[in-house]
Design an enzyme around this catalytic site. Sequence first.
Site, PDB file in Angstrom:
ATOM      1  CD  GLN A  49      -3.321 -21.419  22.732  1.00  0.00           C
ATOM      2  OE1 GLN A  49      -2.799 -20.568  22.029  1.00  0.00           O
ATOM      3  NE2 GLN A  49      -2.724 -21.940  23.778  1.00  0.00           N
ATOM      4  N   GLY A  52      -2.072 -26.220  18.711  1.00  0.00           N
ATOM      5  CA  GLY A  52      -0.756 -26.077  19.322  1.00  0.00           C
ATOM      6  C   GLY A  52       0.271 -25.613  18.298  1.00  0.00           C
ATOM      7  N   GLY A  53       1.480 -26.119  18.410  1.00  0.00           N
ATOM      8  CA  GLY A  53       2.559 -25.709  17.503  1.00  0.00           C
ATOM      9  C   GLY A  53       2.235 -25.987  16.043  1.00  0.00           C
ATOM     10  CD  GLU A  76     -13.438  -2.287   2.068  1.00  0.00           C
ATOM     11  OE1 GLU A  76     -14.318  -1.401   2.186  1.00  0.00           O
ATOM     12  OE2 GLU A  76     -12.927  -2.605   0.985  1.00  0.00           O
ATOM     13  N   GLY A  77     -12.119   0.414   6.842  1.00  0.00           N
ATOM     14  CA  GLY A  77     -12.473   1.084   8.101  1.00  0.00           C
ATOM     15  C   GLY A  77     -11.960   0.293   9.282  1.00  0.00           C
ATOM     16  CB  THR A  78      -9.140   0.856  11.656  1.00  0.00           C
ATOM     17  OG1 THR A  78      -9.575   2.113  12.196  1.00  0.00           O
ATOM     18  CG2 THR A  78      -8.083   1.069  10.588  1.00  0.00           C
ATOM     19  CB  SER A  79     -11.402  -2.181  15.269  1.00  0.00           C
ATOM     20  OG  SER A  79     -11.520  -3.455  14.696  1.00  0.00           O
ATOM     21  CD  GLU A  80      -8.267   0.911  16.424  1.00  0.00           C
ATOM     22  OE1 GLU A  80      -8.270   0.757  15.192  1.00  0.00           O
ATOM     23  OE2 GLU A  80      -7.816   0.058  17.212  1.00  0.00           O
TER      24      GLU A  80
HETATM   25  C1  LIG Z   1      -3.593  -5.630   2.570  1.00  0.00           C
HETATM   26  C2  LIG Z   1      -4.243  -4.258   2.439  1.00  0.00           C
HETATM   27  C3  LIG Z   1      -4.983  -3.996   1.313  1.00  0.00           C
HETATM   28  C4  LIG Z   1      -5.599  -2.754   1.155  1.00  0.00           C
HETATM   29  N1  LIG Z   1      -6.340  -2.533   0.036  1.00  0.00           N
HETATM   30  C5  LIG Z   1      -6.899  -1.329  -0.158  1.00  0.00           C
HETATM   31  C6  LIG Z   1      -7.670  -1.055  -1.346  1.00  0.00           C
HETATM   32  O1  LIG Z   1      -7.834  -1.915  -2.211  1.00  0.00           O
HETATM   33  N2  LIG Z   1      -8.221   0.158  -1.498  1.00  0.00           N
HETATM   34  C7  LIG Z   1      -8.059   1.154  -0.564  1.00  0.00           C
HETATM   35  O2  LIG Z   1      -8.570   2.244  -0.764  1.00  0.00           O
HETATM   36  N3  LIG Z   1      -7.335   0.917   0.560  1.00  0.00           N
HETATM   37  C8  LIG Z   1      -6.759  -0.287   0.800  1.00  0.00           C
HETATM   38  N4  LIG Z   1      -6.034  -0.516   1.942  1.00  0.00           N
HETATM   39  C9  LIG Z   1      -5.815   0.588   2.873  1.00  0.00           C
HETATM   40  C10 LIG Z   1      -6.688   0.470   4.118  1.00  0.00           C
HETATM   41  O3  LIG Z   1      -8.009   0.846   3.813  1.00  0.00           O
HETATM   42  C11 LIG Z   1      -6.038   1.345   5.200  1.00  0.00           C
HETATM   43  O4  LIG Z   1      -4.878   0.661   5.630  1.00  0.00           O
HETATM   44  C12 LIG Z   1      -6.997   1.580   6.364  1.00  0.00           C
HETATM   45  O5  LIG Z   1      -8.018   2.462   5.974  1.00  0.00           O
HETATM   46  C13 LIG Z   1      -6.254   2.211   7.562  1.00  0.00           C
HETATM   47  O6  LIG Z   1      -5.599   3.367   7.166  1.00  0.00           O
HETATM   48  P1  LIG Z   1      -4.035   3.538   7.453  1.00  0.00           P
HETATM   49  O7  LIG Z   1      -3.347   2.269   7.126  1.00  0.00           O
HETATM   50  O8  LIG Z   1      -3.622   4.803   6.775  1.00  0.00           O
HETATM   51  O9  LIG Z   1      -3.958   3.712   9.032  1.00  0.00           O
HETATM   52  P2  LIG Z   1      -4.020   5.072   9.821  1.00  0.00           P
HETATM   53  O10 LIG Z   1      -5.197   5.872   9.368  1.00  0.00           O
HETATM   54  O11 LIG Z   1      -2.664   5.699   9.814  1.00  0.00           O
HETATM   55  O12 LIG Z   1      -4.353   4.537  11.292  1.00  0.00           O
HETATM   56  C14 LIG Z   1      -3.346   3.965  12.134  1.00  0.00           C
HETATM   57  C15 LIG Z   1      -4.016   3.551  13.428  1.00  0.00           C
HETATM   58  O13 LIG Z   1      -4.583   4.674  14.069  1.00  0.00           O
HETATM   59  C16 LIG Z   1      -5.966   4.488  14.294  1.00  0.00           C
HETATM   60  N5  LIG Z   1      -6.699   5.737  14.083  1.00  0.00           N
HETATM   61  C17 LIG Z   1      -6.640   6.552  13.016  1.00  0.00           C
HETATM   62  N6  LIG Z   1      -7.496   7.595  13.145  1.00  0.00           N
HETATM   63  C18 LIG Z   1      -8.098   7.422  14.350  1.00  0.00           C
HETATM   64  C19 LIG Z   1      -9.090   8.155  15.069  1.00  0.00           C
HETATM   65  N7  LIG Z   1      -9.629   9.277  14.574  1.00  0.00           N
HETATM   66  N8  LIG Z   1      -9.495   7.665  16.260  1.00  0.00           N
HETATM   67  C20 LIG Z   1      -8.948   6.531  16.774  1.00  0.00           C
HETATM   68  N9  LIG Z   1      -8.011   5.789  16.139  1.00  0.00           N
HETATM   69  C21 LIG Z   1      -7.593   6.236  14.949  1.00  0.00           C
HETATM   70  C22 LIG Z   1      -6.385   3.447  13.263  1.00  0.00           C
HETATM   71  O14 LIG Z   1      -7.555   2.755  13.703  1.00  0.00           O
HETATM   72  C23 LIG Z   1      -5.162   2.553  13.200  1.00  0.00           C
HETATM   73  O15 LIG Z   1      -5.208   1.632  14.254  1.00  0.00           O
HETATM   74  C24 LIG Z   1      -5.442  -1.756   2.146  1.00  0.00           C
HETATM   75  C25 LIG Z   1      -4.695  -2.048   3.311  1.00  0.00           C
HETATM   76  C26 LIG Z   1      -4.108  -3.271   3.467  1.00  0.00           C
HETATM   77  C27 LIG Z   1      -3.309  -3.558   4.719  1.00  0.00           C
END
Ligand SMILES: Cc1cc2nc3c(=O)[nH]c(=O)nc-3n(C[C@H](O)[C@H](O)[C@H](O)COP(=O)(O)OP(=O)(O)OC[C@H]3O[C@@H](n4cnc5c(N)ncnc54)[C@H](O)[C@@H]3O)c2cc1C
Length: 96
Positions: A49, A52-53, A76-80
């Site tokens: 931001q 800008g462009g 490494e574990g999504t925010s959710e």
């Molecule tokens: C560039 C990249 C590199 C990666 N490298 C590796 C690697 O080296 N080794 C490895 O093991 N993995 C790797 N991953 C995989 C990564 O760990 C997974 O993408 C991640 O754990 C999310 O799992 P998923 O993509 O199957 O999403 P999903 O589990 O399908 O989740 C989809 C959405 O639903 C939400 N969700 C799922 N379950 C729940 C719940 N119970 N409550 C609320 N929300 C939920 C999630 O937060 C997410 O927003 C990589 C991913 C990327 C994008």
Amino acid sequence: MATELRAAELTVLHAACLLDQGRCTRADTSMAKLFATEMVGRVTDQAVQNFGGMGLMEDMPIERLWRDARVERIWEGTSEIQRDIIGRDLVRPREH
Ligand SMILES: Cc1cc2nc3c(=O)[nH]c(=O)nc-3n(C[C@H](O)[C@H](O)[C@H](O)COP(=O)(O)OP(=O)(O)OC[C@H]3O[C@@H](n4cnc5c(N)ncnc54)[C@H](O)[C@@H]3O)c2cc1C
């Protein structure tokens, strides 16, 4: 932005300190991962931001930082999942 970076650094150092002392909970590490990765999204977005462009041009490093930051909230574990861990840890009965 500098304050956000400082807050994330201190949150991570706090969890590391607790880990060294053998007192680190799942919530402590999840809070560090959640806050730091959400912070990097906010800060790189603000950097785009500010420029800008130009911030979105591929010949600037900011666009790449912003794009790379996005995955931090997924791997490494999504925010959710971090929020789920924190919530469960906070309501779990304490073992004294
Ligand atoms: C560039 C990249 C590199 C990666 N490298 C590796 C690697 O080296 N080794 C490895 O093991 N993995 C790797 N991953 C995989 C990564 O760990 C997974 O993408 C991640 O754990 C999310 O799992 P998923 O993509 O199957 O999403 P999903 O589990 O399908 O989740 C989809 C959405 O639903 C939400 N969700 C799922 N379950 C729940 C719940 N119970 N409550 C609320 N929300 C939920 C999630 O937060 C997410 O927003 C990589 C991913 C990327 C994008």
